[in-house]
Design a protein around this motif. Structure first.
Motif, PDB file in Angstrom:
ATOM      1  N   PRO A   1       0.805  -1.223   0.000  1.00 25.44           N
ATOM      2  CA  PRO A   1       0.000   0.000   0.000  1.00 25.44           C
ATOM      3  C   PRO A   1       0.838   1.273   0.000  1.00 25.44           C
ATOM      4  N   GLU A   2       2.121   1.153   0.367  1.00 23.27           N
ATOM      5  CA  GLU A   2       2.978   2.330   0.442  1.00 23.27           C
ATOM      6  C   GLU A   2       3.664   2.644  -0.889  1.00 23.27           C
ATOM      7  N   ALA A   3       3.337   1.917  -1.946  1.00 24.45           N
ATOM      8  CA  ALA A   3       3.999   2.134  -3.243  1.00 24.45           C
ATOM      9  C   ALA A   3       3.841   3.579  -3.710  1.00 24.45           C
ATOM     10  N   ASP A   4       4.932   4.161  -4.170  1.00 22.19           N
ATOM     11  CA  ASP A   4       4.911   5.526  -4.684  1.00 22.19           C
ATOM     12  C   ASP A   4       4.374   5.594  -6.102  1.00 22.19           C
ATOM     13  N   VAL A   5       4.678   4.573  -6.897  1.00 28.84           N
ATOM     14  CA  VAL A   5       4.280   4.538  -8.303  1.00 28.84           C
ATOM     15  C   VAL A   5       3.735   3.156  -8.626  1.00 28.84           C
ATOM     16  N   VAL A   6       2.650   3.142  -9.391  1.00 33.75           N
ATOM     17  CA  VAL A   6       2.087   1.883  -9.887  1.00 33.75           C
ATOM     18  C   VAL A   6       2.354   1.816 -11.385  1.00 33.75           C
TER      19      VAL A   6
END
Length: 237
Positions: A57-62
């Motif tokens: 959930p902490e991903a900066d970019v998908v």
């Protein structure tokens, strides 16, 4: 989800990337590309966006493949963008209509799968810091966009946007134009309002750049978008 790209730049942690693609060989290839850049780390991969983001959930970019399990994922793209995710679409479907539809759905950039490691890394780095980066295929689609719903910007609004897109801060733009920083912000806000009224909102700097290039208000060569943006500058306010 409340990831802080500035913290990543300061050395506290690398930029987290989530990869969503239903072809394992593509996932492995992209992971290997991103591994060449020490400021990036892949947090989770998979073929279901919800499951991937539950894991990270902490991903900066998908990094999102636009076609998953035989279906176009524009609806999921719009959902992720509306939730505040920075989504870079990574797809083999590079017809202008599809690319522009992805931007309209909220993608911060569209990366063609044939464009290679350099553009992939540069696009993800730019997306994490809300900086504009337009790979060649997307630039071509933007420049050729024939749609008529184009807002009219004043010369000053266009000048302020162009300088801002060139990675200047609003304070730097103000000094260059010999106006106040408040006036620069007004010019940028007016442009956003005009696009919103035209039914094409542009909430981020990257989205606003995309709109401006689509409409011929800014030429790709004016901002040097084909250069690799390897230096990770602080995001401009």
């Amino acid at each position: 989800m409340d990831a802080d790209p500035v913290a990543a730049m300061s050395g506290e942690r690398p930029i987290g990337v989530a990869i969503v693609d239903d072809h394992p060989v593509v996932v492995d290839g992209v992971r290997a590309w991103l591994a060449t850049e020490p400021r990036l780390t892949v947090l989770a991969t998979g073929d279901d966006p919800d499951e991937v983001l539950r894991t990270a959930p902490e991903a900066d970019v998908v990094l999102l493949d636009l076609r998953l399990h035989g279906r176009m994922a524009l609806g999921k793209l719009a959902e992720l963008s509306a939730a505040g995710r920075r989504v870079v679409v990574y797809s083999e479907h590079t017809d202008p209509e599809t690319m522009l539809a992805a931007l309209d759905a909220g993608a911060v950039a569209f990366l063609a799968k044939h464009e290679g490691r350099e553009h992939c890394v540069a696009t993800v780095l730019a997306a994490a810091s809300d900086r504009p980066y337009v790979p060649p295929a997307l630039a071509g689609a933007m420049v050729g966009d024939p749609r008529p719903d184009r807002p009219v910007l004043s010369d000053k609004e266009r000048e302020a946007l162009l300088l801002w897109f060139q990675s200047m801060s609003k304070a730097s733009v103000a000094r260059r134009m010999r106006i106040s920083e408040h006036t620069v912000k007004q010019y940028v806000d007016r442009a956003r309002i005009k696009y919103t009224r035209a039914g094409r909102p542009a909430a981020t700097k990257a989205a606003l750049l995309a709109r401006a290039i689509e409409d011929g208000l800014v030429r790709p060569e004016e901002i040097g978008i084909y250069r690799s943006q390897a230096r990770y500058d602080r995001p401009t306010p």
